[in-house]
Motif scaffolding. Sequence first.
Motif, PDB file in Angstrom:
ATOM      1  N   VAL A 162       0.761  -1.056   0.014  1.00 37.16           N
ATOM      2  CA  VAL A 162      -0.116  -0.053  -0.070  1.00 37.16           C
ATOM      3  C   VAL A 162       1.048   1.028   0.154  1.00 37.16           C
ATOM      4  CG1 VAL A 162      -1.618   1.270   1.272  1.00 37.16           C
ATOM      5  CG2 VAL A 162      -1.962  -1.090   1.026  1.00 37.16           C
ATOM      6  N   ALA A 163       1.901   1.259   0.722  1.00 37.09           N
ATOM      7  CA  ALA A 163       2.894   2.386   0.827  1.00 37.09           C
ATOM      8  C   ALA A 163       3.569   2.480  -0.428  1.00 37.09           C
ATOM      9  CB  ALA A 163       3.882   2.122   1.804  1.00 37.09           C
ATOM     10  N   PHE A 164       3.830   1.575  -1.320  1.00 37.15           N
ATOM     11  CA  PHE A 164       4.348   1.874  -2.590  1.00 37.15           C
ATOM     12  C   PHE A 164       3.523   2.400  -3.409  1.00 37.15           C
ATOM     13  CE2 PHE A 164       5.719  -0.377  -6.577  1.00 37.15           C
ATOM     14  CZ  PHE A 164       6.680   0.822  -6.959  1.00 37.15           C
ATOM     15  N   VAL A 165       2.260   1.500  -3.507  1.00 33.54           N
ATOM     16  CA  VAL A 165       1.316   2.048  -4.929  1.00 33.54           C
ATOM     17  C   VAL A 165       0.662   3.175  -4.563  1.00 33.54           C
ATOM     18  CG1 VAL A 165      -0.604   1.156  -5.600  1.00 33.54           C
ATOM     19  CG2 VAL A 165       0.860  -0.688  -5.301  1.00 33.54           C
ATOM     20  N   LYS A 166       0.309   3.525  -3.078  1.00 32.09           N
ATOM     21  CA  LYS A 166      -0.111   4.799  -3.014  1.00 32.09           C
ATOM     22  C   LYS A 166       0.605   5.939  -2.608  1.00 32.09           C
ATOM     23  CE  LYS A 166      -4.329   5.221  -1.085  1.00 32.09           C
ATOM     24  NZ  LYS A 166      -5.442   5.591  -0.953  1.00 32.09           N
ATOM     25  N   GLY A 167       2.034   5.629  -2.451  1.00 31.37           N
ATOM     26  CA  GLY A 167       2.752   6.641  -1.963  1.00 31.37           C
ATOM     27  C   GLY A 167       2.711   7.160  -0.581  1.00 31.37           C
ATOM     28  N   ASP A 168       2.222   6.402   0.100  1.00 31.35           N
ATOM     29  CA  ASP A 168       1.582   6.850   1.381  1.00 31.35           C
ATOM     30  C   ASP A 168       2.316   6.005   2.588  1.00 31.35           C
ATOM     31  OD1 ASP A 168       0.213   7.674   3.500  1.00 31.35           O
ATOM     32  OD2 ASP A 168      -1.743   7.450   3.017  1.00 31.35           O
ATOM     33  N   PRO A 169       3.191   6.582   3.314  1.00 31.15           N
ATOM     34  CA  PRO A 169       4.104   6.004   4.309  1.00 31.15           C
ATOM     35  C   PRO A 169       3.174   5.656   5.563  1.00 31.15           C
ATOM     36  CG  PRO A 169       4.877   8.295   4.095  1.00 31.15           C
ATOM     37  CD  PRO A 169       3.857   7.978   2.956  1.00 31.15           C
ATOM     38  N   ARG A 170       2.111   6.369   5.694  1.00 27.93           N
ATOM     39  CA  ARG A 170       1.020   6.305   6.784  1.00 27.93           C
ATOM     40  C   ARG A 170       0.517   4.604   6.820  1.00 27.93           C
ATOM     41  NH1 ARG A 170      -2.950  10.788   6.165  1.00 27.93           N
ATOM     42  NH2 ARG A 170      -3.170   9.679   3.969  1.00 27.93           N
ATOM     43  N   ALA A 171       0.622   3.890   5.640  1.00 20.81           N
ATOM     44  CA  ALA A 171       0.300   2.592   5.762  1.00 20.81           C
ATOM     45  C   ALA A 171       0.848   1.710   6.968  1.00 20.81           C
ATOM     46  CB  ALA A 171       0.569   1.994   4.334  1.00 20.81           C
ATOM     47  N   ALA A 172       2.022   2.182   7.186  1.00 18.43           N
ATOM     48  CA  ALA A 172       2.721   1.516   8.380  1.00 18.43           C
ATOM     49  C   ALA A 172       2.053   1.881   9.729  1.00 18.43           C
ATOM     50  CB  ALA A 172       4.418   1.942   8.457  1.00 18.43           C
ATOM     51  N   ARG A 173       1.629   2.946   9.814  1.00 21.54           N
ATOM     52  CA  ARG A 173       0.922   3.407  11.146  1.00 21.54           C
ATOM     53  C   ARG A 173      -0.343   2.596  11.004  1.00 21.54           C
ATOM     54  NH1 ARG A 173       0.346   9.400  10.885  1.00 21.54           N
ATOM     55  NH2 ARG A 173       2.473   9.235  10.626  1.00 21.54           N
ATOM     56  N   ASP A 174      -1.136   2.554  10.176  1.00 20.62           N
ATOM     57  CA  ASP A 174      -2.284   2.008  10.132  1.00 20.62           C
ATOM     58  C   ASP A 174      -2.118   0.394  10.468  1.00 20.62           C
ATOM     59  OD1 ASP A 174      -3.672   4.157   9.361  1.00 20.62           O
ATOM     60  OD2 ASP A 174      -3.628   3.788   7.075  1.00 20.62           O
ATOM     61  N   ALA A 175      -1.270  -0.307   9.750  1.00 17.34           N
ATOM     62  CA  ALA A 175      -0.874  -1.507  10.118  1.00 17.34           C
ATOM     63  C   ALA A 175      -0.395  -1.693  11.587  1.00 17.34           C
ATOM     64  CB  ALA A 175       0.284  -1.995   9.191  1.00 17.34           C
ATOM     65  N   ARG A 176       0.297  -0.861  12.216  1.00 15.69           N
ATOM     66  CA  ARG A 176       0.774  -0.755  13.400  1.00 15.69           C
ATOM     67  C   ARG A 176      -0.368  -0.697  14.471  1.00 15.69           C
ATOM     68  NH1 ARG A 176       2.194   1.782  18.228  1.00 15.69           N
ATOM     69  NH2 ARG A 176       4.421   1.408  18.943  1.00 15.69           N
ATOM     70  N   SER A 177      -1.595   0.083  14.104  1.00 18.55           N
ATOM     71  CA  SER A 177      -2.688   0.068  14.859  1.00 18.55           C
ATOM     72  C   SER A 177      -3.341  -1.235  14.948  1.00 18.55           C
ATOM     73  CB  SER A 177      -3.598   1.175  14.224  1.00 18.55           C
ATOM     74  OG  SER A 177      -4.750   1.418  15.037  1.00 18.55           O
ATOM     75  N   ILE A 178      -3.563  -1.918  13.786  1.00 15.65           N
ATOM     76  CA  ILE A 178      -4.053  -3.459  13.832  1.00 15.65           C
ATOM     77  C   ILE A 178      -3.271  -4.355  14.415  1.00 15.65           C
ATOM     78  CG2 ILE A 178      -4.685  -5.083  12.410  1.00 15.65           C
ATOM     79  CD1 ILE A 178      -5.106  -2.869  10.124  1.00 15.65           C
ATOM     80  N   ALA A 179      -1.780  -4.103  14.405  1.00 15.30           N
ATOM     81  CA  ALA A 179      -1.083  -4.901  15.101  1.00 15.30           C
ATOM     82  C   ALA A 179      -1.113  -4.802  16.557  1.00 15.30           C
ATOM     83  CB  ALA A 179       0.618  -4.812  14.617  1.00 15.30           C
ATOM     84  N   ALA A 180      -1.391  -3.893  17.026  1.00 16.57           N
ATOM     85  CA  ALA A 180      -1.293  -3.276  18.595  1.00 16.57           C
ATOM     86  C   ALA A 180      -2.587  -4.077  18.893  1.00 16.57           C
ATOM     87  CB  ALA A 180      -1.431  -1.902  18.643  1.00 16.57           C
ATOM     88  N   ARG A 181      -3.933  -3.991  18.289  1.00 15.85           N
ATOM     89  CA  ARG A 181      -4.981  -4.474  18.634  1.00 15.85           C
ATOM     90  C   ARG A 181      -4.812  -6.309  18.611  1.00 15.85           C
ATOM     91  NH1 ARG A 181      -8.539  -0.397  15.582  1.00 15.85           N
ATOM     92  NH2 ARG A 181      -7.462  -1.399  14.032  1.00 15.85           N
ATOM     93  N   LEU A 182      -4.135  -6.636  17.699  1.00 16.51           N
ATOM     94  CA  LEU A 182      -4.002  -7.968  17.517  1.00 16.51           C
ATOM     95  C   LEU A 182      -3.277  -8.660  18.870  1.00 16.51           C
ATOM     96  CD1 LEU A 182      -4.333 -10.476  15.618  1.00 16.51           C
ATOM     97  CD2 LEU A 182      -2.290  -9.748  14.524  1.00 16.51           C
ATOM     98  N   LEU A 183      -2.137  -7.767  19.182  1.00 16.30           N
ATOM     99  CA  LEU A 183      -1.278  -8.325  20.294  1.00 16.30           C
ATOM    100  C   LEU A 183      -1.989  -8.048  21.803  1.00 16.30           C
ATOM    101  CD1 LEU A 183       1.965  -6.857  18.807  1.00 16.30           C
ATOM    102  CD2 LEU A 183       1.432  -9.377  18.835  1.00 16.30           C
ATOM    103  N   SER A 184      -3.026  -7.196  21.924  1.00 19.91           N
ATOM    104  CA  SER A 184      -3.560  -7.070  23.265  1.00 19.91           C
ATOM    105  C   SER A 184      -4.491  -8.261  23.683  1.00 19.91           C
ATOM    106  CB  SER A 184      -4.177  -5.683  23.176  1.00 19.91           C
ATOM    107  OG  SER A 184      -5.260  -5.647  22.243  1.00 19.91           O
TER     108      SER A 184
END
Length: 184
Positions: A162-184
């Motif tokens: 997503v970051a590459f195709v859309k040129g949006d580094p915030r994709a990592a932040r979005d994924a991090r948010s999901i990962a945090a929920r997954l880990l909690s």
Amino acid sequence: MPVAKGETLDPAATRAKILDAATRLFYERGTLAVGVSEVAEAAGVSKVTLYRHFENKDDLVAEFLRRRSDRVSAWLREVADEAEGPERVLALFDALEQWFAEPAFRGCALVNGAVESRGVQAAAREIAAQHLERHLGLLRELTGDEDTARQLLVLVEGATTVAFVKGDPRAARDARSIAARLLS
């Protein structure tokens, strides 16, 4: 290119120079868009010299992919090792966001290489699969759980795409948010 008088041949340095040039060109423009002549010219060697070190372009591409996998895997391990607990996983996404924001970011070289091979060069796909397995192994080690590790791998690779195709580094932040929920 001739060796200057008094200069000794260093096959390892020559090979490294070729790989450095190939790495830069292949990552910037893709393995299909860059020919062996261009790699040789960028490395400052003749095509004959390049072919002494790599039997063909597929071998050069495979070595580029292996080298890139080693570098990225080591980098992610370092990032994880600098944090503690669940933050070890989340730190990966923070590092990815920084990488995605770099002007030279062109996505995952391993996935790009596998896609560009179009299934013709089995080595590229196999190396990419091994690369993803390395990521999965790290995530498994960090979480202690196969299912969670697999889900996190999808988040890492999805964010990269997503970051590459859309040129949006915030994709990592979005994924991090999901990962945090997954880990909690």
